[in-house]
Design a protein around this motif. Structure first.
Motif: not given
Length: 159
Positions: A23-29, A57-63, A120-128
């Motif tokens: 859920s947090i990841g979806a919002v951060a994505f 920005i999104s990592a700050t929210f995710a943290y 970007n989508f592929l990179g986010v998936g690998l990073g997640t």
């Protein structure tokens, strides 16, 4: 049916943790993608600069979401330590995204918005995948003592 119940009981904590992390990841994505596209397409900044700023920005929210919701039941080893490790690991995860975006733009010579968003989508998936594993291992540690569900009763003192 008993087997399904036992299976759920065994993995309930993991399922709930993954649901919260997701859920947090979806919002951060959504935040990451929106900011990335704002900088890339709206302001016409470079794809790598846009990605670095969007991820920050999104990592700050995710943290905040992961510390205070997903992993709140885990040991708290100090916000400074967690914050440093969290952003160090996010920096490593960002490299996955930068490599995929850089490869798409500079090796494949695809610089249209759709190609860069797919990258970007592929990179986010690998990073997640890397982030979930690394957060559990190094940032949000297992609690050494059970965290109480309720606050203890206040000790009443006689006057």
């Amino acid at each position: 049916m008993d087997f399904v119940r036992r299976l759920y009981e065994r993995f309930a904590a993991l399922v709930h943790e993954l649901a919260k992390f997701g859920s947090i990841g979806a919002v951060a994505f959504v935040l990451d993608t929106g900011v990335y596209n704002l900088f890339l397409l709206g302001l016409e900044w470079g794809p790598l600069t846009s990605k670095v700023l969007a991820t920050t920005i999104s990592a700050t929210f995710a943290y905040a979401g992961n510390r205070f919701w997903t992993f709140r039941h885990r040991e708290q080893s100090g916000l400074g330590r967690e914050y440093f490790l969290f952003f160090l690991l996010n920096g490593i995860a960002l490299l996955f995204g930068l490599l995929v975006i850089g490869f798409t733009k500079y090796t494949l010579n695809l610089d249209d918005g759709l190609s860069l968003n797919i990258a970007n989508f592929l990179g986010v998936g690998l990073g997640t995948l890397f982030r979930y594993w690394s957060y559990k291992k190094w940032v949000f540690l297992e609690a050494t003592e059970p965290i109480p569900v309720e606050l203890p009763e206040a000790v009443k003192q006689d006057r």
